[in-house]
Motif scaffolding. Structure first.
Motif, PDB file in Angstrom:
ATOM      1  N   MET A 216     -78.464  13.924  16.927  1.00  0.00           N
ATOM      2  CA  MET A 216     -77.178  13.940  17.610  1.00  0.00           C
ATOM      3  C   MET A 216     -76.842  12.517  18.064  1.00  0.00           C
ATOM      4  SD  MET A 216     -76.122  16.003  21.051  1.00  0.00           S
ATOM      5  CE  MET A 216     -77.253  15.142  22.107  1.00  0.00           C
ATOM      6  N   GLU A 217     -75.742  11.991  17.584  1.00  0.00           N
ATOM      7  CA  GLU A 217     -75.321  10.649  17.963  1.00  0.00           C
ATOM      8  C   GLU A 217     -74.388  10.722  19.167  1.00  0.00           C
ATOM      9  OE1 GLU A 217     -72.846   6.809  16.304  1.00  0.00           O
ATOM     10  OE2 GLU A 217     -73.202   8.491  14.970  1.00  0.00           O
ATOM     11  N   ILE A 218     -74.723   9.939  20.190  1.00  0.00           N
ATOM     12  CA  ILE A 218     -73.914   9.862  21.404  1.00  0.00           C
ATOM     13  C   ILE A 218     -73.223   8.513  21.406  1.00  0.00           C
ATOM     14  CG2 ILE A 218     -73.938   9.865  23.922  1.00  0.00           C
ATOM     15  CD1 ILE A 218     -76.697  11.407  23.599  1.00  0.00           C
ATOM     16  N   LYS A 219     -71.911   8.521  21.522  1.00  0.00           N
ATOM     17  CA  LYS A 219     -71.149   7.280  21.580  1.00  0.00           C
ATOM     18  C   LYS A 219     -70.637   7.104  23.010  1.00  0.00           C
ATOM     19  CE  LYS A 219     -67.371   4.773  19.444  1.00  0.00           C
ATOM     20  NZ  LYS A 219     -66.291   4.760  18.475  1.00  0.00           N
ATOM     21  N   ILE A 220     -70.849   5.915  23.567  1.00  0.00           N
ATOM     22  CA  ILE A 220     -70.413   5.603  24.927  1.00  0.00           C
ATOM     23  C   ILE A 220     -69.375   4.492  24.831  1.00  0.00           C
ATOM     24  CG2 ILE A 220     -71.135   4.820  27.221  1.00  0.00           C
ATOM     25  CD1 ILE A 220     -72.554   7.408  26.493  1.00  0.00           C
ATOM     26  N   ARG A 221     -68.205   4.699  25.460  1.00  0.00           N
ATOM     27  CA  ARG A 221     -67.143   3.690  25.434  1.00  0.00           C
ATOM     28  C   ARG A 221     -66.184   3.928  26.595  1.00  0.00           C
ATOM     29  NH1 ARG A 221     -62.852   6.601  24.146  1.00  0.00           N
ATOM     30  NH2 ARG A 221     -62.774   7.992  22.357  1.00  0.00           N
ATOM     31  N   LEU A 222     -65.280   2.984  26.811  1.00  0.00           N
ATOM     32  CA  LEU A 222     -64.254   3.153  27.829  1.00  0.00           C
ATOM     33  C   LEU A 222     -63.248   4.219  27.397  1.00  0.00           C
ATOM     34  CD1 LEU A 222     -63.526  -0.539  28.895  1.00  0.00           C
ATOM     35  CD2 LEU A 222     -64.804   1.201  30.163  1.00  0.00           C
TER      36      LEU A 222
END
Length: 161
Positions: free
Chosen positions: A1-7
């Motif tokens: 599972m890929e988690i992407k963190i961004r504004l």
């Protein structure tokens, strides 16, 4: 599972509203959160004012931050609110959001992070302690929720230590 963190982006607002309506309850907040519209949400949480976590393009968590007061003498502090969809808790998403928030705060010259948590929200309290937050105070019987008095716990973390 890929988690992407961004504004946060404007395209996230509807999903952030849905997440707020799912996550915040009398177990986690003293007042019901019910956004009337995307415009109301956007006014209070403009684009880039939250750090979001996405899994397969879906918003599953966020970290919001703001100065606790408008006082110039208090601008070295950011007050946080963290929400992670219950289905995605325990997967490190909250920790990743917090780590990204700490980096962003340091870049802005922030010295202290603070947050408030209901004493009945034991899972969140343990999470915050595990992440390095320390209890700095307690407002005894601050809220009356579901027929009982609930303490409001104030927690903090210094970033230059």
């Amino acid at each position: 599972m890929e988690i992407k963190i961004r504004l946060s982006k404007e395209q996230d607002f509807r999903k952030l509203i849905e997440l707020d309506h799912r996550v915040w309850s009398t177990e986690t907040t003293p007042a019901t959160i019910a956004w009337e519209s995307v415009q109301e949400f956007a006014k209070r949480n403009p684009e880039g004012s939250q750090i979001v976590a996405l899994v397969e393009g879906n918003v599953v968590g966020y970290l919001g931050y703001h100065p606790p007061t408008p006082l110039k003498t208090n601008q070295h502090v950011l007050e946080l609110d963290i929400a992670v969809d219950e289905k995605f808790q325990g997967m490190g998403i909250g920790k990743q959001l917090l780590e990204k928030g700490k980096i962003a705060a340091k870049e802005k010259g922030i010295y202290k992070l603070s947050l408030r948590v209901l004493a009945t929200n034991e899972g969140a309290i343990q999470f915050y302690k595990k992440c390095g937050f320390i209890e700095q105070g307690r407002l005894i019987h601050e809220f009356y929720i579901g027929g009982k008095y609930v303490d409001d716990i104030l927690m903090y973390m210094l970033l230059d230590e």
